[in-house]
Write a protein that holds these residues in place. Structure first.
Motif, short mmCIF file in Angstrom:
data_model
loop_
_atom_site.label_atom_id
_atom_site.label_comp_id
_atom_site.label_asym_id
_atom_site.label_seq_id
_atom_site.Cartn_x
_atom_site.Cartn_y
_atom_site.Cartn_z
N SER A 60 0.84 -1.21 0.00
CA SER A 60 0.00 0.00 0.00
C SER A 60 0.87 1.25 0.00
O SER A 60 0.62 2.19 -0.76
CB SER A 60 -0.91 0.03 1.23
N SER A 61 1.89 1.26 0.86
CA SER A 61 2.78 2.44 0.93
C SER A 61 3.49 2.66 -0.39
O SER A 61 3.62 3.80 -0.85
CB SER A 61 3.85 2.25 2.02
N ILE A 62 3.98 1.57 -1.00
CA ILE A 62 4.72 1.68 -2.26
C ILE A 62 3.81 2.22 -3.37
O ILE A 62 4.18 3.12 -4.12
CB ILE A 62 5.34 0.32 -2.66
N ILE A 63 2.58 1.70 -3.44
CA ILE A 63 1.63 2.12 -4.47
C ILE A 63 1.24 3.60 -4.27
O ILE A 63 1.21 4.38 -5.22
CB ILE A 63 0.37 1.22 -4.48
N GLU A 64 0.98 3.96 -3.01
CA GLU A 64 0.62 5.37 -2.71
C GLU A 64 1.71 6.32 -3.18
O GLU A 64 1.47 7.35 -3.79
CB GLU A 64 0.38 5.56 -1.21
N GLU A 65 2.95 5.93 -2.83
CA GLU A 65 4.10 6.77 -3.18
C GLU A 65 4.25 6.86 -4.71
O GLU A 65 4.55 7.92 -5.25
CB GLU A 65 5.36 6.16 -2.56
N LEU A 66 4.04 5.73 -5.37
CA LEU A 66 4.14 5.69 -6.83
C LEU A 66 3.11 6.62 -7.47
O LEU A 66 3.42 7.42 -8.35
CB LEU A 66 3.96 4.24 -7.32
N LYS A 67 1.87 6.54 -6.97
CA LYS A 67 0.79 7.38 -7.51
C LYS A 67 1.15 8.87 -7.35
O LYS A 67 0.95 9.67 -8.26
CB LYS A 67 -0.53 7.10 -6.79
N GLN A 68 1.68 9.19 -6.18
CA GLN A 68 2.03 10.59 -5.89
C GLN A 68 3.12 11.10 -6.84
O GLN A 68 3.02 12.18 -7.40
CB GLN A 68 2.52 10.68 -4.44
N LYS A 69 4.16 10.24 -7.03
CA LYS A 69 5.27 10.65 -7.91
C LYS A 69 4.80 10.79 -9.36
O LYS A 69 5.23 11.68 -10.08
CB LYS A 69 6.41 9.64 -7.81
N VAL A 70 3.93 9.88 -9.79
CA VAL A 70 3.41 9.91 -11.15
C VAL A 70 2.67 11.24 -11.37
O VAL A 70 2.82 11.90 -12.40
CB VAL A 70 2.48 8.70 -11.43
#
Length: 315
Positions: A60-70
């Motif tokens: 969840s943390s990795i996906i959240e961070e990925l979405k934010q960076k995208v």
């Protein structure tokens, strides 16, 4: 990269082959198979991370961070997410600046973990590493429950050229620790490494024993820096996480030694445990010799997981 580090890195790359086959092959098909970044794209990534034993919390943390960076970087191409994803996993696993403080202070390191995970071997290897750094090390053989533990530790102590206290089967572990503290103080040891009993099926006894040991350490050696490392077997995946949680209830864990990463499809568990418990993986083991226990390096681990060579690493 030094020769020793290089050798360990190649063993790590080899050891993580099964995990890599599970995770990376899936990623490659996602990054090349999707034409745009949408919910399905994120869901597929999420599924692969969870299948790779990275765990729900970390995923969840990795996906959240990925979405934010995208979003921040206005990325439109799925292919451009790979590097971001790799960096997110590295950030999740960063050990932090003060992780090895105990090496530079007068310290007591308690090693906990169930029998069969490579606990006594890890104590021996750690003693060898510290001795090689010029530290004066004393070992306490306080796993008096398992018949062979004392002999095994004595063998490692001999190999590492360090002194071992205790080791009699059936002795009171707390009294072994008491004697070891006295020896460590008398001989001005830098590090007192304690091998403790690993029985989880009787958690009440284990908790009492660890409390008793802690009381002795607080009373007899209050100035020493304290470190408590739990040894977990990388091949057991989610079961290792369950064990880590149970030990976290009995002792204040400061780090994890993850062993047997040389034959597991569950290398992602390193990410999961760190994320779920908030306790960093500090050492990893990929084999039997003394050099096969190394400090955990998030960059190396994730590069090995994705088989990125240092030279062409994107970071």
């Amino acid at each position: 990269m030094g020769e020793e580090k290089k050798g360990f890195f190649s063993r790590l790359v080899k050891g993580l082959t099964k995990t890599r086959d599970n995770i990376v092959a899936g990623f490659d098909s996602i990054f090349s198979g999707f034409s745009n970044i949408d919910d399905d794209f994120y869901e597929e990534i999420e599924e692969i991370l969870i299948m790779g034993d990275i765990g729900i919390h970390a995923t969840s943390s990795i996906i959240e961070e990925l979405k934010q960076k995208v979003k921040e970087q206005h990325i439109k191409e799925p292919g451009e997410c790979k590097e971001l994803l790799i960096n997110s996993i590295k950030e999740q696993m960063d050990v932090g600046e003060t992780a090895y403080r105990f090496e530079n202070e007068t310290s007591i390191v308690l090693i906990v973990g169930v029998n069969g995970v490579g606990k006594t071997t890890s104590v021996g290897k750690l003693a060898g590493k510290l001795k090689a750094q010029g530290k004066k090390v004393i070992l306490a053989a306080a796993d008096t429950f398992r018949a062979a533990a004392g002999e095994q530790l004595a063998e490692w102590a001999n190999r590492a050229g360090v002194e071992v206290i205790g080791g009699q089967e059936g002795a009171d572990p707390a009294s072994v620790i008491y004697d070891a503290v006295a020896a460590a103080k008398a001989r001005n040891a830098d590090v007192l490494l304690c091998d403790t009993a690993g029985r989880l099926h009787n958690k009440k006894n284990l908790m009492e024993e660890l409390k008793k040991i802690n009381r002795i350490l607080e009373k007899e050696y209050p100035d020493a820096y304290r470190e408590t490392l739990v040894v977990l077997d990388g091949t057991t995946g989610q079961n290792a996480l369950v064990q880590a949680r149970q030990f976290a209830e009995a002792a204040e864990l400061t780090g994890i030694i993850l062993t047997k990463l040389d034959g597991t499809a569950k290398g992602g568990i390193a990410v999961a445990i760190q994320s779920e418990l908030g306790v960093p993986v500090k050492y990893i083991g990929v084999g039997e010799t003394i050099d096969d226990l190394q400090k955990f390096d998030a960059d190396d681990f994730v590069n090995a997981l994705f088989h990125i060579q240092e030279e062409d690493s994107v970071c």
